[in-house]
Design an enzyme around this catalytic site. Structure first.
Site, PDB file in Angstrom:
ATOM      1  CE  LYS A 127      -4.507   0.961   0.383  1.00  0.00           C
ATOM      2  NZ  LYS A 127      -5.658   0.070   0.113  1.00  0.00           N
TER       3      LYS A 127
HETATM    4  N1  GLU Z   1      -7.298   0.141  -3.052  1.00  0.00           N
HETATM    5  C1  GLU Z   1      -8.083  -1.042  -3.307  1.00  0.00           C
HETATM    6  C2  GLU Z   1      -8.138  -1.908  -2.065  1.00  0.00           C
HETATM    7  O1  GLU Z   1      -8.008  -1.417  -0.969  1.00  0.00           O
HETATM    8  C3  GLU Z   1      -7.647  -1.777  -4.571  1.00  0.00           C
HETATM    9  C4  GLU Z   1      -6.264  -2.341  -4.555  1.00  0.00           C
HETATM   10  C5  GLU Z   1      -5.814  -2.897  -5.910  1.00  0.00           C
HETATM   11  O2  GLU Z   1      -6.636  -3.021  -6.814  1.00  0.00           O
HETATM   12  O3  GLU Z   1      -4.629  -3.196  -6.009  1.00  0.00           O
HETATM   13  O4  GLU Z   1      -8.402  -3.080  -2.124  1.00  0.00           O
END
Ligand code: GLU
Length: 427
Positions: A117
């Protein structure tokens, strides 16, 4: 309502997301495969955390500095995957928690990724479009040492969108000297994006809610639904629930909460938000206070905004049958116990909002193959993966008398730790 089962450091109201995650690991530990327990410490420590300075030239000519992060929580099952968040309150420990939840989520739906993240501590609403582009490009360049289609693949999260993903793809590609569409997902369709990606998280929220409803014998047709957050996740979830015959009785965004016993017209609410900037003043519903939102009588309550929304302060007053976590980490560990004791089913984030990363995986596969699928194919595959994952978790929860969150962590953590154990320790 303080709970005696909870370690004292967690009974505070403002428990941070990383502490929430660590407590979730504590709760699952006794239920994990015993042979894998020697590896559990790897879940409690991110593999690597990068903090970067992001200096940009403002339109005024002055230089401003922002702090950016990218955390690789665990890469045992594959390259890092997870979104990038722009928010003035982003912290390293929040990004650590969000990366860890990606590790579990990716294992739960069995996409071949580890958990990552990123975030930048910035209020993007205060930047011009040109400043936002410079911020994104500089942040991407600073992350260049960890990114790549087979290393770490970002995606949108709060306050980032298809345009931001396009800038990330372009910056990475220029630095590499080749067009690398697979370095990021959630891109515009014309740059190797996937049909169905925009609605995927909200659609996944609906699919898991529908599966939970089947188990609990609740009809979706005529069900009362309250949604907190009216961004990418909340809006799509509300719209798909309404398309399936449910009544959206309450919505809340940063501008305020609205309520209508007859059901809110989701398209009209979206049109109002686009024009007015928030739901405040929407003529098709009554205004209500933020606290009253949590007391609305409903069948499905969908927190689809940020962490720490369902807490000791409001969990006792919530009047729903099922909570479906569209957001990451919306429920504190103390609130989880309160909801459990009140017989409220919680469909946890690591399955409920996994639709986004599942279609991100489809996007990445399509980019790698340079062969693109139809929207029907994508939605069918998403439905199958999400339903099977939910039903697997449900079966574990029934067989072992565990709440769904702990059951999801059993499934996800066992998969991560099995991969970790098979890979072994180097050197
Ligand atoms: N930000 C989204 C989540 O929290 C998508 C993450 C992604 O598609 O890599 O799952």
């Amino acid at each position: 309502m303080p709970n005696a089962d909870l370690p004292s450091y967690l009974s505070r109201e403002n428990v941070g997301p990383w502490e929430t995650y660590l407590e979730q690991v504590e709760r699952v530990a006794p239920h994990l495969d015993r042979a894998l327990l020697p590896w559990i410490e790897t879940l409690r420590r991110p593999k690597r955390s990068l903090i970067v300075d992001v200096p940009i030239k403002l339109d005024s000519g002055e230089v401003a500095h922002f702090e950016g992060y990218r955390v690789h929580h665990n890469l045992s099952r594959g390259p890092g995957k997870g979104g990038i968040r722009y928010h003035p309150d982003v912290t390293l420990s929040e990004v650590m928690a969000l990366a860890a939840w990606m590790t579990i989520k990716n294992a739960v739906v069995q996409v071949p990724y580890g958990g990552a993240k990123g975030g930048v501590r910035v209020d993007p609403k205060k930047l011009s479009l040109a400043e936002l582009e410079r911020l994104t490009r500089r942040y991407t360049s600073e992350l260049n040492i960890v990114l790549g289609p087979d290393r770490d693949i970002p995606a949108p999260d709060i306050n980032t969108n298809e345009q931001v993903m396009a800038w990330i793809m372009d910056t990475y590609s220029i630095n590499q000297g080749r067009t690398a569409t697979g370095v990021v997902t959630g891109k515009p369709l014309s740059l190797g994006g996937s049909l169905g990606r925009r609605d995927a998280t909200g659609r996944g929220v609906f699919i898991t809610a529908r599966e939970a409803a089947r188990k609990l014998d609740l009809p979706i047709e005529g069900a009362r639904v309250a949604v907190q957050g009216f961004g990418n996740v909340g809006e799509a979830a509300a719209r798909i629930f309404a398309d399936n015959g449910a009544h959206i009785v309450a919505l809340q965004d940063e501008g305020g909460a609205i309520h209508s016993e007859a059901g809110i017209d989701v398209d009209a609410a979206r049109a109002h938000r686009e024009q007015a900037g928030s739901l405040r003043g929407f003529p098709g519903a009554d205004a209500m206070s933020a606290e009253a939102f949590w007391r609305v009588r409903c069948d499905f309550l969908i927190p689809a905004a940020v962490e720490n929304q369902i807490t000791e302060a409001n969990a006792g007053a919530i009047r729903t049958k099922v909570v479906v976590e569209g957001a990451n980490g919306p429920t504190t560990p103390a609130a989880d116990l309160i909801l459990q004791s009140r017989g409220i089913t919680v469909v946890p984030d690591v399955i409920a909002n996994a639709g986004g990363v599942t279609v991100s995986y489809f996007e990445w596969v399509q980019d790698m193959a340079s062969f693109f699928w139809s929207e029907v194919e994508i939605n069918q595959r998403l439905d199958r993966i999400m339903s099977e994952a939910f039903n697997g978790i449900w079966a574990v929860s029934q067989a072992r008398a565990l709440p769904l969150r702990t059951a999801a962590f059993v499934v996800g953590c066992n998969r991560v730790l099995e991969a970790r154990s098979l890979r072994g320790l180097y050197p």
